[in-house]
Write an enzyme that holds these catalytic residues in place. Structure first.
Site, mmCIF file in Angstrom:
data_model
loop_
_atom_site.group_PDB
_atom_site.id
_atom_site.type_symbol
_atom_site.label_atom_id
_atom_site.label_comp_id
_atom_site.label_asym_id
_atom_site.label_seq_id
_atom_site.Cartn_x
_atom_site.Cartn_y
_atom_site.Cartn_z
ATOM 1 N N GLN A 103 0.850 -1.199 0.000
ATOM 2 C CA GLN A 103 0.000 0.000 0.000
ATOM 3 C C GLN A 103 0.887 1.251 0.000
ATOM 4 O O GLN A 103 0.372 2.360 -0.072
ATOM 5 C CB GLN A 103 -0.910 0.011 1.226
ATOM 6 C CG GLN A 103 -1.837 -1.198 1.295
ATOM 7 C CD GLN A 103 -2.519 -1.302 2.638
ATOM 8 O OE1 GLN A 103 -3.591 -0.750 2.867
ATOM 9 N NE2 GLN A 103 -1.875 -2.028 3.550
ATOM 10 N N ASN A 104 2.175 1.044 0.113
ATOM 11 C CA ASN A 104 3.111 2.169 0.181
ATOM 12 C C ASN A 104 3.404 2.697 -1.219
ATOM 13 O O ASN A 104 3.313 1.961 -2.200
ATOM 14 C CB ASN A 104 4.418 1.741 0.863
ATOM 15 C CG ASN A 104 4.176 1.230 2.265
ATOM 16 O OD1 ASN A 104 3.144 1.546 2.881
ATOM 17 N ND2 ASN A 104 5.069 0.415 2.775
ATOM 18 N N HIS A 121 -1.574 1.476 -4.339
ATOM 19 C CA HIS A 121 -1.900 2.903 -4.202
ATOM 20 C C HIS A 121 -1.000 3.763 -5.073
ATOM 21 O O HIS A 121 -0.921 4.962 -4.865
ATOM 22 C CB HIS A 121 -1.790 3.323 -2.726
ATOM 23 C CG HIS A 121 -2.852 2.663 -1.874
ATOM 24 N ND1 HIS A 121 -2.741 2.524 -0.518
ATOM 25 C CD2 HIS A 121 -4.023 2.062 -2.208
ATOM 26 C CE1 HIS A 121 -3.810 1.901 -0.053
ATOM 27 N NE2 HIS A 121 -4.601 1.599 -1.066
ATOM 28 N N THR A 193 0.546 -2.798 8.713
ATOM 29 C CA THR A 193 -0.626 -2.127 8.160
ATOM 30 C C THR A 193 -1.790 -2.191 9.134
ATOM 31 O O THR A 193 -1.983 -3.177 9.837
ATOM 32 C CB THR A 193 -1.065 -2.731 6.801
ATOM 33 O OG1 THR A 193 -2.231 -2.039 6.333
ATOM 34 C CG2 THR A 193 -1.361 -4.221 6.911
ATOM 35 N N ASN A 218 3.400 -6.501 13.576
ATOM 36 C CA ASN A 218 2.945 -5.137 13.854
ATOM 37 C C ASN A 218 3.000 -4.925 15.370
ATOM 38 O O ASN A 218 2.411 -5.700 16.113
ATOM 39 C CB ASN A 218 1.501 -4.978 13.354
ATOM 40 C CG ASN A 218 1.070 -3.524 13.292
ATOM 41 O OD1 ASN A 218 1.519 -2.706 14.103
ATOM 42 N ND2 ASN A 218 0.215 -3.197 12.336
HETATM 43 P P1 OAD Z 1 -1.207 3.299 8.705
HETATM 44 O O1 OAD Z 1 -0.494 4.586 9.017
HETATM 45 O O2 OAD Z 1 -2.697 3.238 8.711
HETATM 46 O O3 OAD Z 1 -0.726 2.150 9.701
HETATM 47 C C1 OAD Z 1 0.643 1.913 9.902
HETATM 48 C C2 OAD Z 1 0.741 0.597 10.646
HETATM 49 O O4 OAD Z 1 2.117 0.296 10.821
HETATM 50 C C3 OAD Z 1 0.113 0.639 12.032
HETATM 51 O O5 OAD Z 1 -0.677 -0.523 12.223
HETATM 52 C C4 OAD Z 1 1.330 0.637 12.975
HETATM 53 O O6 OAD Z 1 1.057 -0.047 14.194
HETATM 54 C C5 OAD Z 1 2.318 -0.143 12.148
HETATM 55 N N1 OAD Z 1 3.726 0.113 12.450
HETATM 56 C C6 OAD Z 1 4.286 1.261 12.883
HETATM 57 N N2 OAD Z 1 5.628 1.096 13.001
HETATM 58 C C7 OAD Z 1 5.906 -0.196 12.622
HETATM 59 C C8 OAD Z 1 7.095 -0.978 12.521
HETATM 60 N N3 OAD Z 1 8.300 -0.475 12.833
HETATM 61 N N4 OAD Z 1 6.993 -2.270 12.092
HETATM 62 C C9 OAD Z 1 5.781 -2.799 11.786
HETATM 63 N N5 OAD Z 1 4.613 -2.103 11.849
HETATM 64 C C10 OAD Z 1 4.690 -0.817 12.271
HETATM 65 O O7 OAD Z 1 -0.626 2.826 7.300
HETATM 66 P P2 OAD Z 1 -1.251 1.774 6.331
HETATM 67 O O8 OAD Z 1 -1.859 0.620 7.052
HETATM 68 O O9 OAD Z 1 -0.234 1.473 5.313
HETATM 69 O O10 OAD Z 1 -3.944 5.060 1.633
HETATM 70 O O11 OAD Z 1 -2.421 2.632 5.657
HETATM 71 C C11 OAD Z 1 -2.977 2.114 4.484
HETATM 72 C C12 OAD Z 1 -3.408 3.266 3.663
HETATM 73 O O12 OAD Z 1 -4.170 4.202 4.447
HETATM 74 C C13 OAD Z 1 -2.273 4.098 3.086
HETATM 75 O O13 OAD Z 1 -1.722 3.496 1.959
HETATM 76 C C14 OAD Z 1 -3.046 5.355 2.736
HETATM 77 C C15 OAD Z 1 -3.860 5.518 3.994
HETATM 78 O O14 OAD Z 1 -5.094 6.131 3.742
HETATM 79 C C16 OAD Z 1 -3.905 5.914 0.553
HETATM 80 O O15 OAD Z 1 -3.083 6.818 0.489
HETATM 81 C C17 OAD Z 1 -4.928 5.643 -0.489
#
Ligand code: OAD
Length: 248
Positions: A103-104, A121, A193, A218
């Site tokens: 999703q990155n 994305h 995620t 996570n």
């Molecule tokens: P989020 O910012 O929603 O979530 C980040 C996740 O990474 C959280 O569950 C954290 O707990 C976890 N996290 C943080 N540090 C970490 C680490 N060192 N190792 C492992 N996990 C860690 O990001 P996404 O889930 O990617 O969409 O969000 C998905 C989408 O929501 C993005 O692509 C974006 C956003 O709306 C669009 O831009 C369309």
């Protein structure tokens, strides 16, 4: 989480032959890229990402949106893939069947050496024409001031990323659908995620309900934790190298 969980997960990884990996912003956090929802720090603290990363926000002020993306791209350019990205690239070399859905938009998986990567994305490194939809190759249209960026033909350009309210990158979606239709993976890795998007949840449920082993990595387990065989409440940069390292 117990030590046994790490051992159980490492065994599942060792035995896996067909692997689907789904990553989110957490896998890039240790490279210094704030997760999507944490990205609002510093001078952008007063802007709502859903306002900037949206067709309405872009229509309202394309120069501001381009400045925001240029700043994010500058941050990304100063970062390196971390041990988690590199471990996933190593895993891909070791198994016969592998697909990485991210999703990155930062391109760090590719810079770490991952090959079969699909960016649902889009990519902050690519530019497309806001009028014709034509996608330009990376670097073909420089993302530099004066903003907004324009195409070589002088048309308004936009980042080739998916904004709120827009259709996801369908070729990436189709790649996962084709992968799952051909055969379910032995193993699904969910890394960093919040798994809030329905297509992420549907793929995880589809794999789990067809017998795939599911591991989540996570520090804060997502909504999918309940369908996982193992939840490693660890940072990706620490857990993945331990899971993927060759058994001594
Ligand atoms: P989020 O910012 O929603 O979530 C980040 C996740 O990474 C959280 O569950 C954290 O707990 C976890 N996290 C943080 N540090 C970490 C680490 N060192 N190792 C492992 N996990 C860690 O990001 P996404 O889930 O990617 O969409 O969000 C998905 C989408 O929501 C993005 O692509 C974006 C956003 O709306 C669009 O831009 C369309």
């Amino acid at each position: 989480m117990t030590d046994g969980d790490l051992e159980k997960a490492a065994g599942l990884v060792r035995r896996a032959r067909r692997v689907l990996v789904i990553t989110g912003a957490g896998v890039s956090a240790e490279s210094g890229i704030p997760t999507f929802r944490d990205a609002q720090q510093g001078l952008w603290a007063n802007f709502d990402p859903q306002q900037l990363a949206s067709p309405e926000g872009f229509a309202r002020d394309p120069a501001l949106v381009w400045q925001w993306y240029a700043d994010r791209l500058a941050t990304i350019e100063q970062t390196e893939p971390n041990a988690g990205h590199r471990a996933l690239a190593a895993l891909e070399q070791r198994v016969p069947d592998f697909l990485l859905l991210t999703q990155n938009v930062d391109g760090l998986h590719q810079r770490a050496g991952s090959r079969n990567v699909h960016e649902i994305h889009g990519s902050i490194r690519r530019v497309r024409c806001a009028e014709t939809g034509r996608v330009y190759a990376e670097g073909e249209v420089p993302i530099v001031p004066p903003f907004p960026v324009r195409t070589p033909e002088g048309r308004l350009a936009r980042p080739d990323v998916v904004w709120f309210g827009e259709l996801i990158h369908m070729p990436a979606h189709r790649a996962v659908e084709d992968f799952l239709r051909a055969a379910m993976p032995d193993l699904l890795l969910l890394v960093g995620t919040t798994a809030l998007f329905p297509y992420i949840q549907q793929w995880a449920w589809q794999a789990a309900s067809h017998g795939s082993a599911v591991i989540e990595i996570n520090p804060e387990p997502s909504v999918l934790a309940e369908i996982c065989d193992v939840v490693l409440e660890m940072r990706a940069g620490k857990a993945l190298p331990e899971l993927v390292s060759e058994p001594v």
